[in-house]
Design a protein around this motif. Structure first.
Motif, PDB file in Angstrom:
ATOM      1  N   ALA A   4       2.446  21.081   6.092  1.00 21.02           N
ATOM      2  CA  ALA A   4       1.970  19.736   5.434  1.00 21.02           C
ATOM      3  C   ALA A   4       1.656  19.266   4.452  1.00 21.02           C
ATOM      4  CB  ALA A   4       0.325  19.843   6.171  1.00 21.02           C
ATOM      5  N   VAL A   5       1.969  18.254   4.778  1.00 25.54           N
ATOM      6  CA  VAL A   5       1.509  17.593   2.990  1.00 25.54           C
ATOM      7  C   VAL A   5       0.522  16.469   2.975  1.00 25.54           C
ATOM      8  CG1 VAL A   5       2.865  15.196   1.151  1.00 25.54           C
ATOM      9  CG2 VAL A   5       3.602  16.313   2.855  1.00 25.54           C
ATOM     10  N   ARG A   6      -0.097  17.515   1.121  1.00 19.30           N
ATOM     11  CA  ARG A   6      -1.993  16.770   1.183  1.00 19.30           C
ATOM     12  C   ARG A   6      -1.595  15.497   0.914  1.00 19.30           C
ATOM     13  NH1 ARG A   6      -3.736  20.416  -3.267  1.00 19.30           N
ATOM     14  NH2 ARG A   6      -6.225  19.500  -2.764  1.00 19.30           N
ATOM     15  N   PRO A   7      -2.887  14.280   1.419  1.00 18.29           N
ATOM     16  CA  PRO A   7      -3.020  13.570   1.134  1.00 18.29           C
ATOM     17  C   PRO A   7      -3.327  13.196  -0.451  1.00 18.29           C
ATOM     18  CG  PRO A   7      -5.153  14.323   2.216  1.00 18.29           C
ATOM     19  CD  PRO A   7      -4.393  15.560   2.064  1.00 18.29           C
ATOM     20  N   LEU A   8      -3.222  11.551  -0.768  1.00 19.59           N
ATOM     21  CA  LEU A   8      -3.460  11.470  -1.672  1.00 19.59           C
ATOM     22  C   LEU A   8      -4.303  10.043  -2.118  1.00 19.59           C
ATOM     23  CD1 LEU A   8      -2.856  11.506  -5.287  1.00 19.59           C
ATOM     24  CD2 LEU A   8      -1.585   9.780  -4.893  1.00 19.59           C
ATOM     25  N   TRP A   9      -5.252  10.573  -2.881  1.00 20.75           N
ATOM     26  CA  TRP A   9      -6.557   9.592  -3.135  1.00 20.75           C
ATOM     27  C   TRP A   9      -6.554   9.145  -4.763  1.00 20.75           C
ATOM     28  CZ3 TRP A   9      -9.407   7.876   1.047  1.00 20.75           C
ATOM     29  CH2 TRP A   9      -9.521   8.535   2.167  1.00 20.75           C
ATOM     30  N   ALA A  10      -7.035   8.156  -4.418  1.00 21.03           N
ATOM     31  CA  ALA A  10      -7.216   6.782  -5.660  1.00 21.03           C
ATOM     32  C   ALA A  10      -8.377   6.483  -6.060  1.00 21.03           C
ATOM     33  CB  ALA A  10      -6.045   5.654  -5.992  1.00 21.03           C
ATOM     34  N   SER A  11      -8.727   6.268  -6.723  1.00 25.89           N
ATOM     35  CA  SER A  11     -10.568   5.615  -7.657  1.00 25.89           C
ATOM     36  C   SER A  11      -9.865   4.872  -7.922  1.00 25.89           C
ATOM     37  CB  SER A  11     -10.632   6.058  -8.050  1.00 25.89           C
ATOM     38  OG  SER A  11     -12.606   5.552  -7.725  1.00 25.89           O
ATOM     39  N   VAL A  12      -9.998   3.494  -6.927  1.00 26.24           N
ATOM     40  CA  VAL A  12      -9.869   1.857  -6.861  1.00 26.24           C
ATOM     41  C   VAL A  12     -10.381   1.208  -7.666  1.00 26.24           C
ATOM     42  CG1 VAL A  12      -7.430   1.655  -5.360  1.00 26.24           C
ATOM     43  CG2 VAL A  12      -9.521   0.985  -5.246  1.00 26.24           C
ATOM     44  N   ASP A  19      -4.645  12.408  11.371  1.00 31.10           N
ATOM     45  CA  ASP A  19      -3.502  12.898  11.545  1.00 31.10           C
ATOM     46  C   ASP A  19      -3.531  12.845  12.772  1.00 31.10           C
ATOM     47  OD1 ASP A  19      -2.799  14.199   8.790  1.00 31.10           O
ATOM     48  OD2 ASP A  19      -4.482  15.731   8.964  1.00 31.10           O
ATOM     49  N   ASP A  20      -4.996  13.045  13.592  1.00 26.80           N
ATOM     50  CA  ASP A  20      -5.179  13.238  15.252  1.00 26.80           C
ATOM     51  C   ASP A  20      -4.203  12.258  15.653  1.00 26.80           C
ATOM     52  OD1 ASP A  20      -7.149  14.488  15.473  1.00 26.80           O
ATOM     53  OD2 ASP A  20      -8.693  13.146  15.373  1.00 26.80           O
ATOM     54  N   ARG A  57      -0.201   9.084   2.274  1.00 20.84           N
ATOM     55  CA  ARG A  57      -0.168  10.117   2.638  1.00 20.84           C
ATOM     56  C   ARG A  57       1.695  10.315   2.696  1.00 20.84           C
ATOM     57  NH1 ARG A  57      -0.500  13.280   7.841  1.00 20.84           N
ATOM     58  NH2 ARG A  57      -3.167  13.892   6.149  1.00 20.84           N
ATOM     59  N   GLU A  58       2.496  10.050   1.493  1.00 22.06           N
ATOM     60  CA  GLU A  58       4.492   9.837   1.729  1.00 22.06           C
ATOM     61  C   GLU A  58       3.650   8.520   1.846  1.00 22.06           C
ATOM     62  OE1 GLU A  58       5.425  12.806   4.744  1.00 22.06           O
ATOM     63  OE2 GLU A  58       6.177  13.955   2.994  1.00 22.06           O
ATOM     64  N   GLY A  59       3.236   7.828   1.102  1.00 21.97           N
ATOM     65  CA  GLY A  59       3.170   6.389   0.826  1.00 21.97           C
ATOM     66  C   GLY A  59       3.296   5.312   2.566  1.00 21.97           C
ATOM     67  N   THR A  60       2.172   6.300   2.942  1.00 20.41           N
ATOM     68  CA  THR A  60       0.916   5.534   4.417  1.00 20.41           C
ATOM     69  C   THR A  60      -0.002   5.168   3.824  1.00 20.41           C
ATOM     70  OG1 THR A  60       3.124   6.525   5.592  1.00 20.41           O
ATOM     71  CG2 THR A  60       1.014   5.946   6.749  1.00 20.41           C
ATOM     72  N   PHE A  61      -0.567   3.906   4.125  1.00 22.38           N
ATOM     73  CA  PHE A  61      -2.003   4.199   3.777  1.00 22.38           C
ATOM     74  C   PHE A  61      -2.445   4.700   4.726  1.00 22.38           C
ATOM     75  CE2 PHE A  61      -5.297   1.057   4.463  1.00 22.38           C
ATOM     76  CZ  PHE A  61      -6.211   1.336   3.769  1.00 22.38           C
ATOM     77  N   LEU A  62      -3.790   5.759   4.577  1.00 18.52           N
ATOM     78  CA  LEU A  62      -4.616   6.075   5.215  1.00 18.52           C
ATOM     79  C   LEU A  62      -5.324   5.939   5.956  1.00 18.52           C
ATOM     80  CD1 LEU A  62      -4.324  10.086   3.768  1.00 18.52           C
ATOM     81  CD2 LEU A  62      -2.376   8.885   5.941  1.00 18.52           C
ATOM     82  N   GLY A  63      -6.642   5.098   4.761  1.00 18.83           N
ATOM     83  CA  GLY A  63      -7.922   4.479   5.313  1.00 18.83           C
ATOM     84  C   GLY A  63      -8.468   4.496   4.046  1.00 18.83           C
TER      85      GLY A  63
END
Length: 79
Positions: free
Chosen positions: A8-16, A69-70, A25-31
């Motif tokens: 599983a590829v871990r999500p990347l979180w950025a403080s904006v 993930d769901d 995750r892999e370029g897909t916006f999660l929320g």
């Protein structure tokens, strides 16, 4: 028998901004997660639907990731 699925590829979180994080995750916006005036951390999915308030940003991020993930699992089942 061994599981041959890729890890599983871990999500990347950025403080904006102060109190505001976006996840991908892999370029897909999660929320995203947003700190509220009362100190709670509100989690939102990729369509900006609230996923609830949490005591800290780590729990809010986990809620966003679990929802993503769901959603991905449901799309795979339907495909």
């Amino acid at each position: 028998m061994h599981d041959q699925s890729p890890p599983a590829v871990r999500p990347l979180w950025a403080s904006v901004a102060d109190g505001f994080y976006v996840g991908s995750r892999e370029g897909t916006f999660l929320g995203y997660v947003d700190r509220q005036v009362d100190g709670a951390w509100r989690a939102f999915d990729a369509a900006s639907r609230s996923l609830g308030d949490h005591a800290d940003h780590h729990l809010a991020m986990a809620a966003v990731t679990a929802d993503a993930d769901d959603t991905a699992g449901q799309q795979e089942d339907a495909g």
